[in-house]
Design a protein around this motif. Structure first.
Motif, PDB file in Angstrom:
ATOM      1  N   GLY A 156     -13.811   3.573 -53.186  1.00  0.00           N
ATOM      2  CA  GLY A 156     -15.055   4.305 -53.378  1.00  0.00           C
ATOM      3  C   GLY A 156     -16.098   3.968 -52.334  1.00  0.00           C
ATOM      4  N   ILE A 157     -16.205   2.675 -51.981  1.00  0.00           N
ATOM      5  CA  ILE A 157     -17.175   2.247 -50.970  1.00  0.00           C
ATOM      6  C   ILE A 157     -16.804   2.812 -49.603  1.00  0.00           C
ATOM      7  N   ASP A 158     -15.508   2.721 -49.253  1.00  0.00           N
ATOM      8  CA  ASP A 158     -15.063   3.263 -47.970  1.00  0.00           C
ATOM      9  C   ASP A 158     -15.314   4.770 -47.895  1.00  0.00           C
ATOM     10  N   ALA A 159     -15.025   5.467 -48.983  1.00  0.00           N
ATOM     11  CA  ALA A 159     -15.249   6.916 -49.002  1.00  0.00           C
ATOM     12  C   ALA A 159     -16.737   7.239 -48.886  1.00  0.00           C
ATOM     13  N   HIS A 160     -17.575   6.411 -49.498  1.00  0.00           N
ATOM     14  CA  HIS A 160     -19.027   6.616 -49.410  1.00  0.00           C
ATOM     15  C   HIS A 160     -19.503   6.463 -47.971  1.00  0.00           C
ATOM     16  N   HIS A 161     -18.979   5.440 -47.272  1.00  0.00           N
ATOM     17  CA  HIS A 161     -19.352   5.230 -45.870  1.00  0.00           C
ATOM     18  C   HIS A 161     -18.876   6.401 -45.000  1.00  0.00           C
ATOM     19  N   GLU A 162     -17.672   6.892 -45.252  1.00  0.00           N
ATOM     20  CA  GLU A 162     -17.148   8.040 -44.501  1.00  0.00           C
ATOM     21  C   GLU A 162     -18.005   9.274 -44.749  1.00  0.00           C
ATOM     22  N   ALA A 163     -18.436   9.445 -45.993  1.00  0.00           N
ATOM     23  CA  ALA A 163     -19.286  10.595 -46.329  1.00  0.00           C
ATOM     24  C   ALA A 163     -20.633  10.494 -45.614  1.00  0.00           C
ATOM     25  N   GLU A 164     -21.206   9.290 -45.583  1.00  0.00           N
ATOM     26  CA  GLU A 164     -22.482   9.097 -44.888  1.00  0.00           C
ATOM     27  C   GLU A 164     -22.353   9.427 -43.401  1.00  0.00           C
ATOM     28  N   GLU A 165     -21.242   8.980 -42.785  1.00  0.00           N
ATOM     29  CA  GLU A 165     -21.022   9.250 -41.365  1.00  0.00           C
ATOM     30  C   GLU A 165     -20.842  10.749 -41.121  1.00  0.00           C
ATOM     31  N   ALA A 166     -20.123  11.423 -42.025  1.00  0.00           N
ATOM     32  CA  ALA A 166     -19.920  12.862 -41.884  1.00  0.00           C
ATOM     33  C   ALA A 166     -21.249  13.610 -41.983  1.00  0.00           C
ATOM     34  N   VAL A 167     -22.103  13.185 -42.904  1.00  0.00           N
ATOM     35  CA  VAL A 167     -23.416  13.810 -43.060  1.00  0.00           C
ATOM     36  C   VAL A 167     -24.273  13.549 -41.821  1.00  0.00           C
ATOM     37  N   ARG A 168     -24.197  12.318 -41.286  1.00  0.00           N
ATOM     38  CA  ARG A 168     -24.970  11.989 -40.080  1.00  0.00           C
ATOM     39  C   ARG A 168     -24.559  12.867 -38.915  1.00  0.00           C
ATOM     40  N   ARG A 169     -23.243  13.038 -38.720  1.00  0.00           N
ATOM     41  CA  ARG A 169     -22.752  13.866 -37.623  1.00  0.00           C
ATOM     42  C   ARG A 169     -23.143  15.330 -37.812  1.00  0.00           C
ATOM     43  N   ALA A 170     -23.102  15.803 -39.050  1.00  0.00           N
ATOM     44  CA  ALA A 170     -23.488  17.193 -39.324  1.00  0.00           C
ATOM     45  C   ALA A 170     -24.969  17.410 -39.031  1.00  0.00           C
ATOM     46  N   ASN A 171     -25.806  16.448 -39.436  1.00  0.00           N
ATOM     47  CA  ASN A 171     -27.250  16.564 -39.178  1.00  0.00           C
ATOM     48  C   ASN A 171     -27.555  16.517 -37.685  1.00  0.00           C
ATOM     49  N   ALA A 172     -26.824  15.655 -36.963  1.00  0.00           N
ATOM     50  CA  ALA A 172     -27.036  15.553 -35.511  1.00  0.00           C
ATOM     51  C   ALA A 172     -26.624  16.841 -34.814  1.00  0.00           C
ATOM     52  N   ALA A 173     -25.502  17.413 -35.252  1.00  0.00           N
ATOM     53  CA  ALA A 173     -25.025  18.654 -34.633  1.00  0.00           C
ATOM     54  C   ALA A 173     -25.979  19.811 -34.904  1.00  0.00           C
ATOM     55  N   ALA A 174     -26.643  19.776 -36.051  1.00  0.00           N
ATOM     56  CA  ALA A 174     -27.519  20.883 -36.433  1.00  0.00           C
ATOM     57  C   ALA A 174     -28.726  21.017 -35.514  1.00  0.00           C
ATOM     58  N   VAL A 175     -29.123  19.916 -34.863  1.00  0.00           N
ATOM     59  CA  VAL A 175     -30.323  19.970 -34.012  1.00  0.00           C
ATOM     60  C   VAL A 175     -29.965  19.974 -32.526  1.00  0.00           C
ATOM     61  N   THR A 176     -28.662  20.049 -32.205  1.00  0.00           N
ATOM     62  CA  THR A 176     -28.250  19.976 -30.801  1.00  0.00           C
ATOM     63  C   THR A 176     -28.807  21.132 -29.988  1.00  0.00           C
ATOM     64  N   THR A 177     -28.680  22.357 -30.499  1.00  0.00           N
ATOM     65  CA  THR A 177     -29.160  23.526 -29.755  1.00  0.00           C
ATOM     66  C   THR A 177     -30.673  23.478 -29.577  1.00  0.00           C
ATOM     67  N   ASP A 178     -31.396  23.094 -30.639  1.00  0.00           N
ATOM     68  CA  ASP A 178     -32.854  22.982 -30.520  1.00  0.00           C
ATOM     69  C   ASP A 178     -33.233  21.943 -29.475  1.00  0.00           C
ATOM     70  N   ALA A 179     -32.497  20.833 -29.454  1.00  0.00           N
ATOM     71  CA  ALA A 179     -32.784  19.787 -28.466  1.00  0.00           C
ATOM     72  C   ALA A 179     -32.512  20.291 -27.053  1.00  0.00           C
ATOM     73  N   ARG A 180     -31.462  21.102 -26.894  1.00  0.00           N
ATOM     74  CA  ARG A 180     -31.122  21.637 -25.571  1.00  0.00           C
ATOM     75  C   ARG A 180     -32.221  22.557 -25.061  1.00  0.00           C
ATOM     76  N   TYR A 181     -32.905  23.244 -25.975  1.00  0.00           N
ATOM     77  CA  TYR A 181     -33.960  24.174 -25.592  1.00  0.00           C
ATOM     78  C   TYR A 181     -35.363  23.583 -25.816  1.00  0.00           C
ATOM     79  N   ASN A 182     -35.443  22.272 -25.961  1.00  0.00           N
ATOM     80  CA  ASN A 182     -36.742  21.625 -26.043  1.00  0.00           C
ATOM     81  C   ASN A 182     -37.520  21.922 -24.760  1.00  0.00           C
TER      82      ASN A 182
END
Length: 320
Positions: A156-182
């Motif tokens: 459960g702990i390992d899965a929680h850490h994997e989920a946190e990392e997946a959410v972090r990567r998704a959030n980072a990807a969501a702002v990539t285009t905006d950052a490119r056009y900053n």
């Protein structure tokens, strides 16, 4: 039969390889990578760019020397416009965001399921933290229940850490285009592309080195030959410059970016940089030097100026 192809949209790819056929070692040595999503080897950073002939020819020679049959190179030197390239990047990034969001949801759901399983395992343990009764008929069952609870907790702990990392990567990807056009990023990109154009133009005009006489001016014929060689690269760079200059013009017109320059900012004025007001100590061609309150000044690009007040307006505000 191996086939090396290059198009501006797909990049440089080799087809016809098979796992364990010996091509992997040669391709890795020549800077190729395996693309799991496309199921083929490719040259990194070759998409949306002109072909890197030195890598392609070197790889082809190495494969042929190793005895691999190689079809004639299929190199398409036609470039897509920067607008098409950027539209493709935005679409691919949107697909990537969707995929990462879905992965984050799956990982989160898995983590919740595994933690619920752990809580059920904990509920099966004797109440009140009852110790193991050594030698009792319940000892084996009790130890098994503890081990099971420990194992499910780890999962459960390992899965929680994997989920946190997946959410972090998704959030980072969501702002990539905006950052490119900053706006600041766009302004810096324009400066870089303009510098690249000047560098290539200098290569066309560079002197020629002669072993006997040293450097001498290039002849008209040599310059013409260089110009023909660098023409595709210059065309691509000038198209990129025009695209990003239009992006910046639109950002300035809509108020998303400021358009300050040496014509609008003067010594003694106040400028807002990263949320802080600073007095202008010196005006330069591409930057302004601002006071820091210490013995030195900081230099800041005009694109980073968020707001501006003239020295006269600042003096009136202080007087009030």
């Amino acid at each position: 039969m191996l086939t090396i192809t290059h198009t501006h949209e797909a990049g440089t790819i080799i087809e016809g390889t098979a796992k364990g056929d010996g091509t992997a070692e040669i391709l890795k040595a020549n800077c190729w990578r395996w693309g799991r999503s496309i199921g083929a080897w490719y040259v990194p950073n070759s998409r949306d760019r002109l072909p890197q002939d030195h890598i392609i020819t070197r790889t082809a020679a190495a494969l042929e020397a190793a005895g691999f049959p190689l079809a004639p190179l299929q190199i398409d030197r036609t470039s897509r416009s920067t607008a098409e390239v950027e539209a493709g990047k935005i679409a691919r990034q949107a697909d990537r965001v969707d995929a990462l969001d879905a992965k984050a949801d799956r990982k989160t759901a898995t983590a919740e399921t595994l933690w619920d399983a752990h809580m059920r395992d904990v509920a099966r343990l004797p109440e009140g933290g009852e110790p193991i009764k050594v030698g009792h008929h319940s000892e084996r069952r009790h130890r098994h229940a503890i081990d099971k609870a420990h194992s499910s907790a780890r999962r459960g702990i390992d899965a929680h850490h994997e989920a946190e990392e997946a959410v972090r990567r998704a959030n980072a990807a969501a702002v990539t285009t905006d950052a490119r056009y900053n706006p600041v990023t766009v302004a810096n990109r324009i400066e870089k592309i303009a510098a690249d154009i000047r560098r290539v133009e200098r290569r066309i005009e560079d002197d020629v080195y002669d072993a006997e006489t040293g450097y001498r001016p290039a002849t008209a014929e040599q310059k013409a030959k260089r110009a023909a060689h660098y023409a595709p690269q210059l065309d691509e760079l000038r198209d990129q410059l025009a695209y990003w200059e239009q992006v910046r013009a639109d950002q300035i017109a809509t108020g998303k970016a400021t358009g300050y320059s040496p014509a609008t900012v003067h010594k003694g004025d106040a400028v807002k940089i990263r949320g802080h007001w600073r007095r202008v100590a010196r005006v330069n061609t591409k930057t302004v030097s601002v006071e820091t309150g210490y013995s030195w000044t900081d230099r800041v690009a005009y694109a980073e100026i968020q707001d501006h007040r003239t020295a006269h307006a600042t003096a009136e505000e202080v007087a009030r």
